[in-house]
Design a protein around this motif. Structure first.
Motif, PDB file in Angstrom:
ATOM      1  N   GLY A  38       0.791  -1.016  -0.082  1.00  0.00           N
ATOM      2  CA  GLY A  38       0.110  -0.312   0.494  1.00  0.00           C
ATOM      3  C   GLY A  38       0.707   0.788  -0.128  1.00  0.00           C
ATOM      4  N   CYS A  39       2.372   1.357  -0.021  1.00  0.00           N
ATOM      5  CA  CYS A  39       2.467   1.724  -0.272  1.00  0.00           C
ATOM      6  C   CYS A  39       3.966   2.465  -1.399  1.00  0.00           C
ATOM      7  CB  CYS A  39       3.882   2.418   1.141  1.00  0.00           C
ATOM      8  SG  CYS A  39       2.419   2.260   3.173  1.00  0.00           S
ATOM      9  N   PRO A  40       4.402   3.309  -1.697  1.00  0.00           N
ATOM     10  CA  PRO A  40       5.315   4.094  -3.193  1.00  0.00           C
ATOM     11  C   PRO A  40       6.596   3.021  -1.726  1.00  0.00           C
ATOM     12  CG  PRO A  40       5.063   5.759  -2.155  1.00  0.00           C
ATOM     13  CD  PRO A  40       3.876   5.020  -0.982  1.00  0.00           C
ATOM     14  N   ALA A  41       7.504   2.619  -3.036  1.00  0.00           N
ATOM     15  CA  ALA A  41       8.997   2.403  -2.753  1.00  0.00           C
ATOM     16  C   ALA A  41       9.509   2.834  -2.184  1.00  0.00           C
ATOM     17  CB  ALA A  41      10.225   1.643  -3.399  1.00  0.00           C
ATOM     18  N   ARG A  42      10.256   2.899  -1.124  1.00  0.00           N
ATOM     19  CA  ARG A  42      10.873   4.242   0.053  1.00  0.00           C
ATOM     20  C   ARG A  42      12.487   4.102  -0.516  1.00  0.00           C
ATOM     21  NH1 ARG A  42       8.332   8.590   0.281  1.00  0.00           N
ATOM     22  NH2 ARG A  42       6.034   8.397   1.285  1.00  0.00           N
ATOM     23  N   TYR A  43      13.205   4.666  -0.661  1.00  0.00           N
ATOM     24  CA  TYR A  43      15.231   4.686  -0.201  1.00  0.00           C
ATOM     25  C   TYR A  43      15.312   4.927   0.764  1.00  0.00           C
ATOM     26  CZ  TYR A  43      14.956   3.794  -5.636  1.00  0.00           C
ATOM     27  OH  TYR A  43      14.326   2.976  -6.125  1.00  0.00           O
ATOM     28  N   TYR A  44      16.187   4.147   1.971  1.00  0.00           N
ATOM     29  CA  TYR A  44      16.351   4.495   2.798  1.00  0.00           C
ATOM     30  C   TYR A  44      17.820   4.998   3.049  1.00  0.00           C
ATOM     31  CZ  TYR A  44      12.775   3.771   6.076  1.00  0.00           C
ATOM     32  OH  TYR A  44      10.992   4.380   6.354  1.00  0.00           O
ATOM     33  N   ILE A  45      18.692   5.717   3.070  1.00  0.00           N
ATOM     34  CA  ILE A  45      20.030   6.442   2.721  1.00  0.00           C
ATOM     35  C   ILE A  45      20.852   6.166   4.109  1.00  0.00           C
ATOM     36  CG2 ILE A  45      21.527   7.964   2.366  1.00  0.00           C
ATOM     37  CD1 ILE A  45      18.778   9.218   0.445  1.00  0.00           C
ATOM     38  N   PRO A  46      21.957   5.493   3.900  1.00  0.00           N
ATOM     39  CA  PRO A  46      23.118   4.819   5.350  1.00  0.00           C
ATOM     40  C   PRO A  46      22.996   6.503   6.129  1.00  0.00           C
ATOM     41  CG  PRO A  46      23.879   4.088   3.146  1.00  0.00           C
ATOM     42  CD  PRO A  46      22.526   4.795   3.263  1.00  0.00           C
ATOM     43  N   ALA A  47      23.455   7.188   7.355  1.00  0.00           N
ATOM     44  CA  ALA A  47      23.372   7.465   7.980  1.00  0.00           C
ATOM     45  C   ALA A  47      24.830   8.946   7.325  1.00  0.00           C
ATOM     46  CB  ALA A  47      23.712   7.352   9.701  1.00  0.00           C
ATOM     47  N   GLU A  48      26.173   7.181   6.932  1.00  0.00           N
ATOM     48  CA  GLU A  48      27.266   8.673   6.418  1.00  0.00           C
ATOM     49  C   GLU A  48      27.134   9.112   4.991  1.00  0.00           C
ATOM     50  OE1 GLU A  48      26.864   5.604   8.247  1.00  0.00           O
ATOM     51  OE2 GLU A  48      27.860   4.389   6.526  1.00  0.00           O
ATOM     52  N   ASP A  49      26.730   9.008   4.304  1.00  0.00           N
ATOM     53  CA  ASP A  49      25.434   9.345   3.056  1.00  0.00           C
ATOM     54  C   ASP A  49      24.679  10.927   3.413  1.00  0.00           C
ATOM     55  OD1 ASP A  49      27.309   7.674   2.011  1.00  0.00           O
ATOM     56  OD2 ASP A  49      26.014   6.691   1.254  1.00  0.00           O
ATOM     57  N   VAL A  50      24.647  10.739   4.329  1.00  0.00           N
ATOM     58  CA  VAL A  50      23.490  12.112   4.909  1.00  0.00           C
ATOM     59  C   VAL A  50      24.299  13.466   5.143  1.00  0.00           C
ATOM     60  CG1 VAL A  50      21.412  12.431   5.388  1.00  0.00           C
ATOM     61  CG2 VAL A  50      21.307  10.722   5.381  1.00  0.00           C
ATOM     62  N   ARG A  51      23.812  14.235   5.299  1.00  0.00           N
ATOM     63  CA  ARG A  51      24.135  15.664   5.099  1.00  0.00           C
ATOM     64  C   ARG A  51      23.837  15.727   6.618  1.00  0.00           C
ATOM     65  NH1 ARG A  51      27.116  19.903   2.468  1.00  0.00           N
ATOM     66  NH2 ARG A  51      27.321  19.987   4.929  1.00  0.00           N
ATOM     67  N   LEU A  52      23.338  14.847   7.704  1.00  0.00           N
ATOM     68  CA  LEU A  52      22.620  15.384   8.876  1.00  0.00           C
ATOM     69  C   LEU A  52      22.909  16.948   9.761  1.00  0.00           C
ATOM     70  CD1 LEU A  52      23.245  12.111  10.333  1.00  0.00           C
ATOM     71  CD2 LEU A  52      21.155  12.598   9.218  1.00  0.00           C
ATOM     72  N   ASP A  53      24.004  17.329   9.234  1.00  0.00           N
ATOM     73  CA  ASP A  53      24.544  18.983   9.769  1.00  0.00           C
ATOM     74  C   ASP A  53      23.501  19.979   9.376  1.00  0.00           C
ATOM     75  OD1 ASP A  53      26.011  18.044   7.000  1.00  0.00           O
ATOM     76  OD2 ASP A  53      26.839  20.160   7.733  1.00  0.00           O
ATOM     77  N   LEU A  54      22.906  19.966   8.408  1.00  0.00           N
ATOM     78  CA  LEU A  54      21.839  20.591   7.444  1.00  0.00           C
ATOM     79  C   LEU A  54      20.327  19.891   8.698  1.00  0.00           C
ATOM     80  CD1 LEU A  54      22.433  20.310   4.064  1.00  0.00           C
ATOM     81  CD2 LEU A  54      23.516  22.181   5.340  1.00  0.00           C
ATOM     82  N   LEU A  55      20.297  19.260   8.850  1.00  0.00           N
ATOM     83  CA  LEU A  55      18.790  18.578   9.261  1.00  0.00           C
ATOM     84  C   LEU A  55      18.687  19.008  10.859  1.00  0.00           C
ATOM     85  CD1 LEU A  55      19.346  15.672   7.870  1.00  0.00           C
ATOM     86  CD2 LEU A  55      17.755  17.210   7.136  1.00  0.00           C
ATOM     87  N   THR A  56      17.604  19.577  11.398  1.00  0.00           N
ATOM     88  CA  THR A  56      17.095  19.658  12.813  1.00  0.00           C
ATOM     89  C   THR A  56      16.456  19.280  13.341  1.00  0.00           C
ATOM     90  OG1 THR A  56      17.863  22.240  12.159  1.00  0.00           O
ATOM     91  CG2 THR A  56      16.437  21.467  14.393  1.00  0.00           C
ATOM     92  N   PRO A  57      16.767  18.211  14.556  1.00  0.00           N
ATOM     93  CA  PRO A  57      16.078  17.244  15.038  1.00  0.00           C
ATOM     94  C   PRO A  57      14.067  17.763  14.953  1.00  0.00           C
ATOM     95  CG  PRO A  57      18.077  16.244  15.831  1.00  0.00           C
ATOM     96  CD  PRO A  57      17.863  18.152  14.904  1.00  0.00           C
ATOM     97  N   SER A  58      13.337  17.073  15.180  1.00  0.00           N
ATOM     98  CA  SER A  58      11.982  17.589  15.107  1.00  0.00           C
ATOM     99  C   SER A  58      11.675  16.728  16.430  1.00  0.00           C
ATOM    100  CB  SER A  58      11.302  17.499  14.322  1.00  0.00           C
ATOM    101  OG  SER A  58      10.015  16.992  13.894  1.00  0.00           O
ATOM    102  N   GLY A  59      10.067  17.641  16.509  1.00  0.00           N
ATOM    103  CA  GLY A  59       9.857  17.030  17.969  1.00  0.00           C
ATOM    104  C   GLY A  59       9.310  15.786  17.213  1.00  0.00           C
ATOM    105  N   THR A  60       8.342  15.571  16.499  1.00  0.00           N
ATOM    106  CA  THR A  60       7.234  14.743  15.882  1.00  0.00           C
ATOM    107  C   THR A  60       7.947  13.497  15.108  1.00  0.00           C
ATOM    108  OG1 THR A  60       6.762  16.429  14.208  1.00  0.00           O
ATOM    109  CG2 THR A  60       6.302  14.223  13.069  1.00  0.00           C
ATOM    110  N   HIS A  61       7.571  12.673  16.623  1.00  0.00           N
ATOM    111  CA  HIS A  61       6.867  10.885  16.166  1.00  0.00           C
ATOM    112  C   HIS A  61       6.177  10.234  15.830  1.00  0.00           C
ATOM    113  CE1 HIS A  61      10.396  12.430  19.106  1.00  0.00           C
ATOM    114  NE2 HIS A  61      11.163  11.617  18.472  1.00  0.00           N
TER     115      HIS A  61
END
Length: 107
Positions: A38-61
């Motif tokens: 029931g969902c589209p295919a999703r790509y999960y990217i390894p943490a080492e390949d993500v610019r985590l420095d640009l992202l801010t944790p959100s309060g959403t869960h």
């Protein structure tokens, strides 16, 4: 998994790039492809390949009965753009330390 609901995860060598505005947020040649009923295919990217420095944790869960509890990250102009499962259910343990974006370019 409930009857009729399946999740498959496979490794891929496809090139996946995530761009928001003029910033590259992630780029990898080793994504995991998660397919869920029931969902589209999703790509999960390894943490080492993500610019985590640009992202801010959100309060959403959010809670998925099949994958576990997702945490979200945002950009200043894009709330909850990316999510991950820090402690996924054992059936989908491979997605731990991988991030998923709503919009990706695949080549």
């Amino acid at each position: 998994m409930t009857q009729g609901h399946t999740i498959t995860i496979e490794t891929s060598e496809r090139h996946v790039r995530v761009v928001h505005g003029d910033q590259v947020l992630a780029e990898t040649d080793r994504p995991l492809v998660l397919r869920e009923t029931g969902c589209p295919a999703r790509y999960y990217i390894p943490a080492e390949d993500v610019r985590l420095d640009l992202l801010t944790p959100s309060g959403t869960h959010t809670v998925c009965p099949f994958k576990g509890t997702a945490s979200y990250w945002s950009l200043p102009d894009a709330a909850d753009l990316v999510w991950a499962y820090p402690d996924p259910k054992p059936e989908v343990a491979e997605i731990k330390d991988h991030y998923c974006f709503y919009d990706v370019d695949v080549s």
